[in-house]
Scaffold this motif. Structure first.
Motif, mmCIF file in Angstrom:
data_model
loop_
_atom_site.group_PDB
_atom_site.id
_atom_site.type_symbol
_atom_site.label_atom_id
_atom_site.label_comp_id
_atom_site.label_asym_id
_atom_site.label_seq_id
_atom_site.Cartn_x
_atom_site.Cartn_y
_atom_site.Cartn_z
ATOM 1 N N GLU A 8 -68.603 33.756 77.628
ATOM 2 C CA GLU A 8 -69.729 34.683 77.795
ATOM 3 C C GLU A 8 -69.391 35.728 78.853
ATOM 4 O OE1 GLU A 8 -72.239 34.472 75.765
ATOM 5 O OE2 GLU A 8 -71.372 32.660 74.896
ATOM 6 N N ALA A 9 -68.804 35.286 79.943
ATOM 7 C CA ALA A 9 -68.414 36.224 81.001
ATOM 8 C C ALA A 9 -67.296 37.138 80.526
ATOM 9 C CB ALA A 9 -67.973 35.457 82.246
ATOM 10 N N VAL A 10 -66.365 36.596 79.752
ATOM 11 C CA VAL A 10 -65.250 37.404 79.231
ATOM 12 C C VAL A 10 -65.792 38.569 78.413
ATOM 13 C CG1 VAL A 10 -63.279 37.426 77.660
ATOM 14 C CG2 VAL A 10 -63.605 35.494 79.213
ATOM 15 N N ILE A 11 -66.687 38.275 77.479
ATOM 16 C CA ILE A 11 -67.220 39.324 76.610
ATOM 17 C C ILE A 11 -68.062 40.318 77.394
ATOM 18 C CG2 ILE A 11 -68.795 39.778 74.686
ATOM 19 C CD1 ILE A 11 -67.858 37.112 73.475
ATOM 20 N N THR A 12 -68.917 39.822 78.255
ATOM 21 C CA THR A 12 -69.798 40.711 79.021
ATOM 22 C C THR A 12 -69.001 41.658 79.905
ATOM 23 O OG1 THR A 12 -71.503 38.989 79.061
ATOM 24 C CG2 THR A 12 -71.740 40.794 80.621
ATOM 25 N N LEU A 13 -68.019 41.128 80.627
ATOM 26 C CA LEU A 13 -67.227 41.978 81.514
ATOM 27 C C LEU A 13 -66.268 42.875 80.744
ATOM 28 C CD1 LEU A 13 -66.499 39.556 84.491
ATOM 29 C CD2 LEU A 13 -68.150 41.425 84.367
ATOM 30 N N TYR A 14 -65.782 42.413 79.592
ATOM 31 C CA TYR A 14 -64.963 43.293 78.751
ATOM 32 C C TYR A 14 -65.778 44.511 78.324
ATOM 33 C CZ TYR A 14 -62.869 45.279 74.571
ATOM 34 O OH TYR A 14 -62.377 46.175 73.645
#
Length: 221
Positions: free
Chosen positions: A142-148
């Protein structure tokens, strides 16, 4: 009450923010994702135009699609599955410039992360490479996608400052207004599958096609 965050979570988040920092050497600054052509056409001329343009890309175009590709790559069990996804990701590119944009950044990302973190990554499109690397490093998806998505938008806002009258304060205001969109899309793609990938951000795709012949130009896409 003091909330204590385990150090291993801190380390993972620091790794992720490093990967998605503007300083990470993938060459994102060289690409405008068709925005240069859109500005030349008069489609994006103000901060409000830019906000609307980026929201369309996020919810109806490559932002939403990239989020799904990252999830799919993160879920892939084998390298063969990752390579199959990569071939499909390439096939979905709406123009040669979009294909090269994801290809060149993905190759650079794979090269650096393989050398520094010793993850096993072949040359891949950027969202596939990121999803696969995140799985190997056990980063929270979730953090990967949001920060990407925030990083992607940040690069486009920075590009806009070079091609249209957009000051620093207005640029940051646009980016701040898109934070909720990043979170919403990460949530929306939780159960997404390959068949959910589509794009109806037609002007963005058309701009990327027309940009191939734009002269003079600053960006590669």
């Amino acid at each position: 009450m003091t909330i204590r965050i385990p150090m291993h979570i801190d380390a993972k988040l620091l790794t992720l923010t490093q990967w998605l920092s503007p300083a990470f050497p993938v060459g994102a600054f060289a690409f405008s994702h068709g925005l240069e052509q859109a500005a030349r056409n008069g489609w994006v001329e103000s901060a409000s135009d830019l906000l609307e343009w980026l929201q369309d890309i996020m919810h109806h175009g490559s932002g939403f699609s990239d989020a799904i590709w990252i999830r799919l790559a993160n879920d892939a069990d084998t390298e063969a599955d990752v390579l199959t996804l990569n071939a499909q990701c390439r096939a979905f590119a709406p123009s040669i410039e979009r294909l090269r944009e994801a290809e060149r950044q993905g190759q650079a990302f794979a090269r650096v992360t393989s050398d520094v973190w010793q993850v096993k990554l072949p040359a891949l499109q950027l969202p596939i490479a990121l999803g696969a690397a995140a799985r190997q490093e056990d980063l929270p998806i979730e953090a990967v996608i949001t920060l990407y998505l925030q990083s992607f938008l940040g690069n486009l806002v920075s590009a806009a400052q070079r091609i249209m009258p957009l000051g620093q304060t207005d640029a940051q205001a646009v980016l701040a207004k898109l934070n909720r969109d990043c979170i919403d899309i990460a949530e929306k793609t939780k159960t997404a599958k390959l068949q959910d990938i589509s794009s109806s951000a037609f002007l963005s795709d058309i701009a990327s096609m027309r940009h191939e012949k734009l002269q003079p130009r600053i960006f590669q896409s």
